[in-house]
Design a protein around this motif. Structure first.
Motif, PDB file in Angstrom:
ATOM      1  N   CYS A 143     -15.461   5.664  10.682  1.00  0.00           N
ATOM      2  CA  CYS A 143     -15.971   6.989  10.346  1.00  0.00           C
ATOM      3  C   CYS A 143     -15.198   7.542   9.159  1.00  0.00           C
ATOM      4  CB  CYS A 143     -15.875   7.934  11.544  1.00  0.00           C
ATOM      5  SG  CYS A 143     -14.230   8.624  11.827  1.00  0.00           S
ATOM      6  N   ASP A 144     -15.663   8.676   8.635  1.00  0.00           N
ATOM      7  CA  ASP A 144     -15.050   9.253   7.443  1.00  0.00           C
ATOM      8  C   ASP A 144     -13.685   9.870   7.719  1.00  0.00           C
ATOM      9  OD1 ASP A 144     -16.964   8.753   5.364  1.00  0.00           O
ATOM     10  OD2 ASP A 144     -18.308  10.103   6.414  1.00  0.00           O
ATOM     11  N   GLU A 232     -17.542  12.575  14.680  1.00  0.00           N
ATOM     12  CA  GLU A 232     -18.212  11.941  13.552  1.00  0.00           C
ATOM     13  C   GLU A 232     -19.111  10.798  14.014  1.00  0.00           C
ATOM     14  OE1 GLU A 232     -18.109  12.241   9.833  1.00  0.00           O
ATOM     15  OE2 GLU A 232     -17.975  14.134  10.902  1.00  0.00           O
ATOM     16  N   SER A 243     -15.066   0.045   0.676  1.00  0.00           N
ATOM     17  CA  SER A 243     -15.219   1.351   1.321  1.00  0.00           C
ATOM     18  C   SER A 243     -14.474   1.442   2.651  1.00  0.00           C
ATOM     19  CB  SER A 243     -16.700   1.662   1.554  1.00  0.00           C
ATOM     20  OG  SER A 243     -17.287   0.723   2.435  1.00  0.00           O
ATOM     21  N   ARG A 388     -11.657   6.460   4.716  1.00  0.00           N
ATOM     22  CA  ARG A 388     -12.640   5.381   4.782  1.00  0.00           C
ATOM     23  C   ARG A 388     -14.008   5.946   4.416  1.00  0.00           C
ATOM     24  NH1 ARG A 388      -9.545   1.475   7.334  1.00  0.00           N
ATOM     25  NH2 ARG A 388      -8.205   2.198   9.024  1.00  0.00           N
ATOM     26  N   GLY A 389     -14.923   5.066   4.060  1.00  0.00           N
ATOM     27  CA  GLY A 389     -16.267   5.510   3.714  1.00  0.00           C
ATOM     28  C   GLY A 389     -16.319   6.030   2.293  1.00  0.00           C
ATOM     29  N   GLU A 390     -16.664   7.305   2.138  1.00  0.00           N
ATOM     30  CA  GLU A 390     -16.731   7.907   0.816  1.00  0.00           C
ATOM     31  C   GLU A 390     -15.342   7.955   0.183  1.00  0.00           C
ATOM     32  OE1 GLU A 390     -19.346   8.705  -0.765  1.00  0.00           O
ATOM     33  OE2 GLU A 390     -20.931   8.792   0.744  1.00  0.00           O
ATOM     34  N   ASP A 396     -12.635  17.183  -0.158  1.00  0.00           N
ATOM     35  CA  ASP A 396     -12.264  16.688   1.170  1.00  0.00           C
ATOM     36  C   ASP A 396     -11.389  17.676   1.917  1.00  0.00           C
ATOM     37  OD1 ASP A 396     -13.627  14.356   0.833  1.00  0.00           O
ATOM     38  OD2 ASP A 396     -11.903  13.197   0.177  1.00  0.00           O
ATOM     39  N   ARG A 400      -9.565  14.980   6.988  1.00  0.00           N
ATOM     40  CA  ARG A 400     -10.155  13.670   6.744  1.00  0.00           C
ATOM     41  C   ARG A 400      -9.090  12.637   6.406  1.00  0.00           C
ATOM     42  NH1 ARG A 400     -13.670  11.424   1.796  1.00  0.00           N
ATOM     43  NH2 ARG A 400     -14.336   9.511   2.802  1.00  0.00           N
ATOM     44  N   ARG A 459     -20.293  16.337  -0.757  1.00  0.00           N
ATOM     45  CA  ARG A 459     -19.112  15.794  -0.084  1.00  0.00           C
ATOM     46  C   ARG A 459     -18.480  16.822   0.848  1.00  0.00           C
ATOM     47  NH1 ARG A 459     -16.745  11.640  -3.284  1.00  0.00           N
ATOM     48  NH2 ARG A 459     -18.428  10.165  -3.730  1.00  0.00           N
ATOM     49  N   VAL A 462     -19.426  16.488   4.292  1.00  0.00           N
ATOM     50  CA  VAL A 462     -18.995  15.311   5.042  1.00  0.00           C
ATOM     51  C   VAL A 462     -17.994  15.738   6.101  1.00  0.00           C
ATOM     52  CG1 VAL A 462     -17.778  13.116   4.913  1.00  0.00           C
ATOM     53  CG2 VAL A 462     -19.402  13.760   3.123  1.00  0.00           C
TER      54      VAL A 462
END
Length: 617
Positions: A143-144, A232, A243, A388-390, A396, A400, A459, A462
């Motif tokens: 997950c993000d 998430e 990623s 992780r991810g984006e 952010d 995160r 973003r 997110v």
């Protein structure tokens, strides 16, 4: 890297065996443990896969400390440390790694199950039934917010069957026929009788949601950690995907007085906060250290007090408190403009910055106010977190950013230092101000700014509702100009000085009061200080380099498509920039090849946009 003892395996007809001793895995460079294989990242070793464990499991008893006072203030730690090196004769020390992912498959019998069920012999990843080397799972879910777990193969294979997880009594197998390169050729079977299922569609956004799978809050890089609460939705990733791990790096140049002279001595001798009596006793039989710097014990005591106060001006020889990244850059910019003559040996003076001896008249015709030869510099790069991810962005939430350790009280972060050289250019503020007020220039920059703002707003959504930050784009005509200029100069320096572009790096100074760019060697070995880049800063060579770089920027092999592009790059935050003209290896760019536009340098082909350098003869 040294893994912790494996969990006990149950062999046929045997009880619980004793825990095996840690074994030495592979070897990676210390710098890679900060930039490429940092905490939480996955690393392949032969036919096995591991995740780098948190820094609270690292043996740093003999690790080298790295000091950079300005950066430690921002990150709230006492110091930084180089990743530790293992004992060369025993599998002890070094960096710990945990096995991850836990699912492996056998190319012989095709069985897909957790590693311990294969009953591999110590130190090997081999199936005990068919003696084939095992293959770690290609797929994970993350997950993000940094959580990561094994792919839910059982649920995927039984997605159309109403059964409790793991209650079918069957054995999973993985088959790849190699008929196509798509996931359709990767098939999961269960001998309980359910239909075969391919991995096609596993990467769809709704794939895990359809299975009712939410993030389990798993943090396998943290030893003995409990699952964290996380709302998430995880996504499927390939184990080796870029990623799956994005480092969050912070860096700073060592500028006077921190890290120089007596300040360096006080840090290295660990005298910060020491009383006068301790300082006097410390140097009672070590006068040689002070003689190197032509100083007395009284001078050291004054510096120790300055560390505690942190309140005086840099021009007077002390440093004010630095608490944000923007003030950190401002301090560096002032130091680069002001310069610093060589007064101490390299050990006690990591920053030497001098004006060239030649005539700068020809260089100033380009709109360059001045240049400085940075004959010696030291950059400290710190791994403070990861996502992780984006990829990480200004929007952010700090929530995160994944933790590097179970405890927040380690007091240090992993870091590396780069010793090198560079060339600093300062643009003419008067000419720059006139240029950036041009309506056509501002309108073109606003196109990138609007795309970037839209990306930041996306973003910001997110993650958990309300946790993302709304941040306006920092893009301005000045920033686009400086950034694109840095890229074309790095490409030109790589041709003239013999360095590959990946060995050079940019550092931009752009706000209402700054307009400069530093290009310097970015390697962590001695090749970064051989004088090749400093020589390019001499006025005659610099003027020739600028002219050649701008001539190359006037035409791209992808023109007119490149110059006429409405948007390009990830997130549509570039205009006239592509791999044939302005893009660099991502290790060289601070912004991952974003916010570039050649039109800011040389104008567009219609003459509507006046480039900053367009009026050159």
């Amino acid at each position: 890297m040294t893994p912790p003892p494996n969990t006990a395996r149950r062999r046929r007809g045997a009880g619980t065996p004793p825990k095996p001793a840690p074994r030495k895995l592979g070897a990676v460079r210390r710098s890679q443990l900060v930039t490429t294989y940092g905490v939480g990242s996955m690393v392949a070793v032969d036919n096995e896969s591991f995740i780098i464990a948190g820094i609270d499991t690292w043996d740093v008893s003999e690790a080298v400390s790295v000091y950079e006072r300005r950066l430690s203030h921002i990150l709230g730690v006492d110091s930084f440390k180089l990743p530790p090196a293992p004992d060369p004769d025993r599998a002890t020390g070094g960096v710990v790694a945990h096995r991850f992912p836990d699912f492996y498959s056998c190319p012989g019998c095709k069985v897909l199950q957790r590693f311990y069920k294969f009953n591999s012999e110590k130190g090997r990843a081999r199936c005990d039934e068919c003696s084939e080397d095992l293959v770690p799972s290609r797929f994970v879910i993350a997950c993000d917010y940094g959580h990561i777990d094994d792919f839910p193969y059982w649920k995927w294979a039984h997605r159309d069957v109403a059964r409790e997880p793991g209650k079918c009594g069957g054995t999973l197998t993985l088959h790849t026929d190699g008929s196509t390169a798509s996931l359709r050729s990767v098939v999961i079977k269960c001998d309980c009788g359910v239909p075969d299922v391919s991995m096609e569609g596993a990467f769809r956004a709704q794939a895990l949601r359809d299975l009712g799978i939410r993030c389990g809050g798993q943090t396998p890089w943290l030893s003995n950690s409990l699952p964290e609460r996380c709302d998430e939705r995880p996504r499927v990733m390939q184990r080796g995907s870029s990623s799956a791990w994005h480092p969050i790096m912070n860096s700073a140049l060592s500028i006077p007085p921190w890290g120089e002279g007596l300040y360096a001595l006080v840090e290295r001798e660990k005298l910060i906060g020491a009383s006068e009596e301790i300082v006097r006793f410390h140097f009672k039989n070590r006068q040689g250290l002070l003689d190197k710097l032509n100083a007395s014990v009284e001078d050291v005591i004054e510096v120790v007090k300055a560390f505690e106060e942190r309140e005086v001006s840099p021009e007077d020889g002390d440093v004010p408190p630095t608490r944000t990244s923007s003030t950190l850059r401002q301090d560096e910019y002032k130091a680069l403009v002001r310069g610093r003559k060589e007064e101490h040996v390299a050990e006690y003076q990591p920053f030497v910055c001098e004006a060239p001896d030649g005539d700068l008249t020809e260089v100033r015709e380009f709109g360059i106010a001045g240049s400085m030869l940075v004959k010696r510099l030291r950059e400290v790069r710190v791994l403070s977190s990861f996502v992780r991810g984006e990829a990480p962005s200004e929007a952010d939430s700090e929530n995160r950013h994944a933790r590097l350790s179970m405890s927040d009280k380690t007091g240090w972060l992993p870091a590396m230092e780069v010793i090198g050289e560079g060339v600093f250019l300062e643009l003419d503020e008067a000419r720059l101000s006139r240029w950036e007020k041009n309506g056509a220039v501002r309108d073109r920059a606003d196109r990138i700014r609007a795309n970037h703002t839209a990306l930041l707003r996306e973003r910001a959504g997110v993650g958990k509702a309300g946790t993302g930050k709304h941040v306006e784009s920092h893009v301005t005509p000045r920033f686009l100009l400086l950034h694109t200029l840095a890229h074309v100069l790095i490409n030109e320096f790589s041709l003239d000085a013999g360095y590959p572009a990946s060995a050079l790096r940019e550092r931009l100074y752009s706000d209402a009061e700054m307009a400069g760019v530093l290009i310097y060697t970015a390697t962590s070995d001695s090749a970064g200080s051989l004088g090749g880049i400093v020589a390019q800063g001499e006025p005659d060579k610099l003027a020739s380099t600028l002219r050649a770089a701008l001539a190359r920027a006037e035409w791209c092999s992808n023109d007119p498509l490149c110059m006429e592009s409405e948007s390009s790059g990830a997130g549509s935050v570039n205009l006239a920039a592509c791999h044939a003209c302005a893009l660099l290896p991502e290790t060289s760019c601070e912004s991952m090849n974003s916010f570039l536009d050649r039109a800011m340098l040389i104008g567009d082909q219609t003459g509507t946009i006046p480039g900053y350098f367009a009026d050159l003869p």
